[in-house]
Design an enzyme around this catalytic site. Structure first.
Site, short mmCIF file in Angstrom:
data_model
loop_
_atom_site.label_atom_id
_atom_site.label_comp_id
_atom_site.label_asym_id
_atom_site.label_seq_id
_atom_site.Cartn_x
_atom_site.Cartn_y
_atom_site.Cartn_z
N HIS A 1 6.44 -1.57 3.99
CA HIS A 1 6.25 -2.96 4.42
C HIS A 1 5.55 -3.70 3.30
O HIS A 1 4.60 -3.20 2.71
CB HIS A 1 5.44 -3.04 5.72
CG HIS A 1 4.22 -2.18 5.73
ND1 HIS A 1 4.29 -0.82 5.94
CD2 HIS A 1 2.91 -2.46 5.54
CE1 HIS A 1 3.07 -0.31 5.88
NE2 HIS A 1 2.21 -1.29 5.63
N LEU A 2 6.03 -4.90 3.06
CA LEU A 2 5.43 -5.77 2.05
C LEU A 2 4.49 -6.72 2.79
O LEU A 2 4.93 -7.48 3.66
CB LEU A 2 6.52 -6.54 1.32
CG LEU A 2 6.08 -7.52 0.24
CD1 LEU A 2 5.24 -6.84 -0.83
CD2 LEU A 2 7.30 -8.19 -0.39
N HIS A 3 3.19 -6.65 2.45
CA HIS A 3 2.24 -7.60 3.02
C HIS A 3 2.35 -8.92 2.29
O HIS A 3 2.22 -8.97 1.06
CB HIS A 3 0.80 -7.11 2.83
CG HIS A 3 0.41 -5.89 3.61
ND1 HIS A 3 -0.29 -5.97 4.80
CD2 HIS A 3 0.58 -4.57 3.36
CE1 HIS A 3 -0.54 -4.74 5.24
NE2 HIS A 3 -0.03 -3.88 4.38
N GLY B 1 -4.63 2.96 1.52
CA GLY B 1 -4.73 2.20 2.76
C GLY B 1 -3.45 2.14 3.56
O GLY B 1 -3.40 1.45 4.58
N GLN B 2 -2.40 2.86 3.14
CA GLN B 2 -1.16 2.84 3.93
C GLN B 2 -1.38 3.62 5.23
O GLN B 2 -1.83 4.78 5.19
CB GLN B 2 0.01 3.45 3.16
CG GLN B 2 1.35 3.27 3.90
CD GLN B 2 2.56 3.77 3.11
OE1 GLN B 2 2.43 4.39 2.05
NE2 GLN B 2 3.74 3.50 3.65
N ASN C 1 0.86 -1.18 0.00
CA ASN C 1 0.00 0.00 0.00
C ASN C 1 0.90 1.23 0.00
O ASN C 1 1.89 1.29 0.75
CB ASN C 1 -0.90 0.00 1.23
CG ASN C 1 -1.94 -1.11 1.18
OD1 ASN C 1 -2.43 -1.45 0.11
ND2 ASN C 1 -2.26 -1.68 2.33
P1 5GP Z 1 -0.80 -0.59 5.95
O1 5GP Z 1 -2.24 -0.30 6.26
O2 5GP Z 1 0.08 0.60 6.27
O3 5GP Z 1 -0.55 -1.13 4.56
O4 5GP Z 1 -0.38 -1.77 6.90
C1 5GP Z 1 -0.05 -1.59 8.24
C2 5GP Z 1 -0.26 -2.92 8.90
O5 5GP Z 1 0.38 -2.89 10.15
C3 5GP Z 1 -1.74 -3.22 9.17
O6 5GP Z 1 -2.10 -4.42 8.50
C4 5GP Z 1 -1.82 -3.36 10.69
O7 5GP Z 1 -2.67 -4.40 11.11
C5 5GP Z 1 -0.37 -3.62 11.06
N1 5GP Z 1 0.02 -3.15 12.37
C6 5GP Z 1 -0.29 -1.93 12.92
N2 5GP Z 1 0.29 -1.80 14.13
C7 5GP Z 1 0.95 -2.98 14.36
C8 5GP Z 1 1.76 -3.45 15.46
O8 5GP Z 1 1.98 -2.76 16.47
N3 5GP Z 1 2.27 -4.70 15.34
C9 5GP Z 1 2.05 -5.48 14.23
N4 5GP Z 1 2.61 -6.71 14.23
N5 5GP Z 1 1.33 -5.06 13.19
C10 5GP Z 1 0.79 -3.82 13.24
#
Ligand code: 5GP
Ligand code: ZN
Length: 111
Positions: A97-99, A90-91, A84
């Site tokens: 970070h790569l999901h 949705g970031q 993202n």
């Molecule tokens: P984004 O929405 O930026 O693509 O993804 C961020 C991801 O980080 C989300 O899927 C969310 O669940 C995860 N996340 C947020 N805070 C934490 C945390 O403190 N620990 C872990 N392991 N994941 C987190």
């Protein structure tokens, strides 16, 4: 810098780390969207995937190979990789970070 994923990389915030390489750390997402949902991050801070690829191309490639290694370790041949980029996509954490998502069927196009 006040960055959640820098703190996880530094060990200052706990996470379930499943894989590490010279330049990356992989840990389970706190709010998993699939049976396997792992985030692979570079140890160095870059805000998004494009900045990482421009500034540290070897680390960018290592994110992908690390994600593939985790998928293999979890017994998953099929998986989805997502970056993202920007709040509109949705970031929510601005340390790239790569999901890695695996272990269920996925629809296309994504929502
Ligand atoms: P984004 O929405 O930026 O693509 O993804 C961020 C991801 O980080 C989300 O899927 C969310 O669940 C995860 N996340 C947020 N805070 C934490 C945390 O403190 N620990 C872990 N392991 N994941 C987190
Ligand atoms: Zn960071």
């Amino acid at each position: 810098m006040d960055c959640l994923f820098c703190k996880i990389v530094a060990g200052e915030i706990p996470a379930e780390i499943v894989h590490t390489t010279e330049r990356t750390v992989a840990f389970r997402d706190l709010n998993p969207q699939a049976p396997t949902h792992v985030l692979v991050v570079p140890k160095d801070h870059y805000a998004n995937a494009a900045e990482l690829a421009a500034g540290a191309p070897v680390a960018a490639a290592e994110l992908v190979t690390a994600a593939a290694a985790v998928a293999t370790a979890e017994g998953c041949d099929d998986y989805r990789l997502v970056f993202n980029t920007g709040a509109g996509s949705g970031q929510t954490v601005f340390h790239t970070h790569l999901h890695l998502l695996a272990g269920r069927a996925f629809t296309w196009p994504p929502g």
